[in-house]
Design a protein around this motif. Structure first.
Motif, PDB file in Angstrom:
ATOM      1  N   CYS A  77      36.735  34.759 -12.009  1.00 34.80           N
ATOM      2  CA  CYS A  77      38.156  34.836 -11.657  1.00 34.80           C
ATOM      3  C   CYS A  77      38.919  33.646 -12.240  1.00 34.80           C
ATOM      4  O   CYS A  77      39.908  33.820 -12.965  1.00 34.80           O
ATOM      5  CB  CYS A  77      38.302  34.892 -10.142  1.00 34.80           C
ATOM      6  SG  CYS A  77      40.008  35.038  -9.562  1.00 34.80           S
ATOM      7  N   ASN A  78      38.476  32.448 -11.902  1.00 32.04           N
ATOM      8  CA  ASN A  78      39.041  31.221 -12.480  1.00 32.04           C
ATOM      9  C   ASN A  78      37.939  30.531 -13.270  1.00 32.04           C
ATOM     10  O   ASN A  78      37.205  29.698 -12.727  1.00 32.04           O
ATOM     11  CB  ASN A  78      39.543  30.278 -11.373  1.00 32.04           C
ATOM     12  CG  ASN A  78      40.803  30.776 -10.705  1.00 32.04           C
ATOM     13  OD1 ASN A  78      41.536  31.584 -11.253  1.00 32.04           O
ATOM     14  ND2 ASN A  78      41.052  30.297  -9.499  1.00 32.04           N
TER      15      ASN A  78
ATOM     16  N   ALA B   5      36.614  44.054  -7.448  1.00 32.25           N
ATOM     17  CA  ALA B   5      36.447  42.815  -6.687  1.00 32.25           C
ATOM     18  C   ALA B   5      35.017  42.300  -6.745  1.00 32.25           C
ATOM     19  O   ALA B   5      34.785  41.094  -6.864  1.00 32.25           O
ATOM     20  CB  ALA B   5      36.874  43.033  -5.242  1.00 32.25           C
ATOM     21  N   MET B   6      34.047  43.197  -6.682  1.00 31.23           N
ATOM     22  CA  MET B   6      32.654  42.747  -6.632  1.00 31.23           C
ATOM     23  C   MET B   6      32.284  42.004  -7.915  1.00 31.23           C
ATOM     24  O   MET B   6      31.660  40.933  -7.867  1.00 31.23           O
ATOM     25  CB  MET B   6      31.726  43.953  -6.426  1.00 31.23           C
ATOM     26  CG  MET B   6      30.343  43.577  -5.918  1.00 31.23           C
ATOM     27  SD  MET B   6      30.394  43.013  -4.195  1.00 31.23           S
ATOM     28  CE  MET B   6      28.807  42.185  -4.063  1.00 31.23           C
ATOM     29  N   GLU B   7      32.681  42.544  -9.056  1.00 28.80           N
ATOM     30  CA  GLU B   7      32.323  41.932 -10.329  1.00 28.80           C
ATOM     31  C   GLU B   7      33.099  40.645 -10.585  1.00 28.80           C
ATOM     32  O   GLU B   7      32.576  39.696 -11.185  1.00 28.80           O
ATOM     33  CB  GLU B   7      32.576  42.914 -11.481  1.00 28.80           C
ATOM     34  CG  GLU B   7      31.539  44.004 -11.607  1.00 28.80           C
ATOM     35  CD  GLU B   7      31.653  45.091 -10.539  1.00 28.80           C
ATOM     36  OE1 GLU B   7      32.634  45.068  -9.753  1.00 28.80           O
ATOM     37  OE2 GLU B   7      30.758  45.950 -10.475  1.00 28.80           O
ATOM     38  N   ILE B   8      34.346  40.581 -10.130  1.00 25.58           N
ATOM     39  CA  ILE B   8      35.195  39.433 -10.431  1.00 25.58           C
ATOM     40  C   ILE B   8      35.025  38.307  -9.413  1.00 25.58           C
ATOM     41  O   ILE B   8      34.937  37.130  -9.766  1.00 25.58           O
ATOM     42  CB  ILE B   8      36.674  39.863 -10.489  1.00 25.58           C
ATOM     43  CG1 ILE B   8      36.884  40.904 -11.598  1.00 25.58           C
ATOM     44  CG2 ILE B   8      37.592  38.661 -10.695  1.00 25.58           C
ATOM     45  CD1 ILE B   8      36.500  40.426 -12.984  1.00 25.58           C
TER      46      ILE B   8
ATOM     47  N   THR C 256      27.916  28.920  -8.973  1.00 25.53           N
ATOM     48  CA  THR C 256      28.268  30.114  -8.199  1.00 25.53           C
ATOM     49  C   THR C 256      29.452  30.807  -8.854  1.00 25.53           C
ATOM     50  O   THR C 256      30.068  30.295  -9.782  1.00 25.53           O
ATOM     51  CB  THR C 256      28.690  29.753  -6.756  1.00 25.53           C
ATOM     52  OG1 THR C 256      29.931  29.031  -6.803  1.00 25.53           O
ATOM     53  CG2 THR C 256      27.634  28.929  -6.053  1.00 25.53           C
ATOM     54  N   GLY C 257      29.774  31.983  -8.305  1.00 27.27           N
ATOM     55  CA  GLY C 257      31.006  32.656  -8.648  1.00 27.27           C
ATOM     56  C   GLY C 257      32.165  32.078  -7.851  1.00 27.27           C
ATOM     57  O   GLY C 257      32.100  30.941  -7.355  1.00 27.27           O
TER      58      GLY C 257
ATOM     59  N   CYS D 288      26.930  37.506  -5.442  1.00 26.93           N
ATOM     60  CA  CYS D 288      26.644  37.873  -4.050  1.00 26.93           C
ATOM     61  C   CYS D 288      25.789  39.137  -3.994  1.00 26.93           C
ATOM     62  O   CYS D 288      25.737  39.921  -4.941  1.00 26.93           O
ATOM     63  CB  CYS D 288      27.947  38.112  -3.280  1.00 26.93           C
ATOM     64  SG  CYS D 288      29.003  36.653  -3.168  1.00 26.93           S
ATOM     65  N   ASP D 289      25.130  39.322  -2.866  1.00 30.45           N
ATOM     66  CA  ASP D 289      24.291  40.493  -2.634  1.00 30.45           C
ATOM     67  C   ASP D 289      25.159  41.755  -2.671  1.00 30.45           C
ATOM     68  O   ASP D 289      26.107  41.885  -1.903  1.00 30.45           O
ATOM     69  CB  ASP D 289      23.617  40.337  -1.263  1.00 30.45           C
ATOM     70  CG  ASP D 289      22.648  41.458  -0.942  1.00 30.45           C
ATOM     71  OD1 ASP D 289      22.601  42.453  -1.699  1.00 30.45           O
ATOM     72  OD2 ASP D 289      21.953  41.343   0.086  1.00 30.45           O
ATOM     73  N   ARG D 290      24.805  42.697  -3.537  1.00 28.80           N
ATOM     74  CA  ARG D 290      25.613  43.912  -3.661  1.00 28.80           C
ATOM     75  C   ARG D 290      25.574  44.751  -2.390  1.00 28.80           C
ATOM     76  O   ARG D 290      26.459  45.596  -2.183  1.00 28.80           O
ATOM     77  CB  ARG D 290      25.147  44.740  -4.866  1.00 28.80           C
ATOM     78  CG  ARG D 290      25.432  44.074  -6.202  1.00 28.80           C
ATOM     79  CD  ARG D 290      25.611  45.091  -7.301  1.00 28.80           C
ATOM     80  NE  ARG D 290      26.816  45.893  -7.123  1.00 28.80           N
ATOM     81  CZ  ARG D 290      27.956  45.681  -7.764  1.00 28.80           C
ATOM     82  NH1 ARG D 290      28.075  44.682  -8.612  1.00 28.80           N
ATOM     83  NH2 ARG D 290      28.975  46.482  -7.567  1.00 28.80           N
TER      84      ARG D 290
END
Length: 260
Positions: A210-211, A154-157, A234-235, A162-164
């Motif tokens: 993701c998209n 989830a974090m990568e996708i 952004t992601g 965002c801040d890890r």
């Protein structure tokens, strides 16, 4: 404009997510004078994924969120739809545009649609078809159990910008989602109606894992209607990575809707 005259912002989360995922955005909307309302639907973490469907999600949002706000509470509404939430919000708002309802003698309606990297599906098209007819490798099918899916990693996708340090907090916001919601055909979308001309906005996320932006462009072109498009570098989750900037953009969109 006083807060009392502003529309209620209904937040329709994407798949695997809940309205709580927008907690970083809401204070900025509140500061700008907007009341918000959750627009959840039953295919997220359902008790029986075999009974979930896109039309059921659409009907739930319409009957349990939009119509009570419009008819019982006398509120105008703006919809913010994230990712799969675009499928749900699009169907739920059909026939509820402010102009349409005004012509029917109703005093309230849906003032505008704001898609934040929202999935755009045509009538009778499933999300599965809209993304190309195959699940990407990060959609883990039949996990944690049959009929459900998760996004991993989830974090990568989802949260690549965002801040890890937020990873454990963000992981808690993700929920299993019923696959049938993605695979069942959506109903006719509100955005196709001329009553929403000048009342459609789209936040395109340029660094989305993701998209991807090329998919977003395909959806926008496929819709054959005009959207006001604003790019965010952004992601997939700008309401987490850039909540203040997104809230300011949402307020600009709503100002534009209200001026028409």
């Amino acid at each position: 404009m006083s807060s009392a005259n502003l529309p209620v912002i209904v937040i329709v989360p994407g798949a695997f997510g809940t309205p709580e995922g927008f907690d970083k955005l809401q204070p900025y909307l509140t500061k700008a004078g907007y009341a918000t309302h959750p627009g959840s639907y039953p295919s997220c973490n359902p008790s029986d994924p075999a009974n979930a469907s896109s039309p059921q999600d659409i009907a739930h949002l319409r009957d349990n969120v939009l119509l009570p706000l419009l008819n019982e509470q006398g509120k105008d509404v703006v919809l913010i739809a994230h990712s799969y939430g675009g499928v749900v919000a699009g169907g739920a708002a059909k026939g509820l545009a402010k102009g349409t309802r005004s012509a029917e003698g109703q005093s309230t309606g849906v003032v505008g649609l704001i898609y934040v990297v929202g999935n755009i599906t045509l009538e009778g098209e499933s999300l599965f078809t809209a993304v190309g007819g195959a699940y990407p490798p990060f959609i883990k099918v039949d996990k944690p159990s049959q009929g459900l899916a998760l996004i991993e990693p989830a974090m990568e996708i989802l949260y690549n910008d965002c801040d890890r340090a937020l990873e454990s907090e963000l992981d808690k916001m993700m929920q299993p989602h019923a696959l049938r919601a993605f695979e069942t055909p959506a109903t006719a979308p509100a955005w196709a109606e001329s009553a929403f001309d000048g009342r459609r906005a789209y936040v395109r996320t340029l660094d989305d894992c993701c998209n991807p932006s090329f998919l977003q462009d395909m959806w926008l072109e496929k819709s054959k209607v005009e959207w006001e498009v604003v790019d965010f570098k952004t992601g997939h989750m700008p309401f987490v990575s850039q909540p203040q900037a997104l809230a300011e953009q949402i307020a600009k969109f709503v100002d534009g809707f209200m001026a028409k």
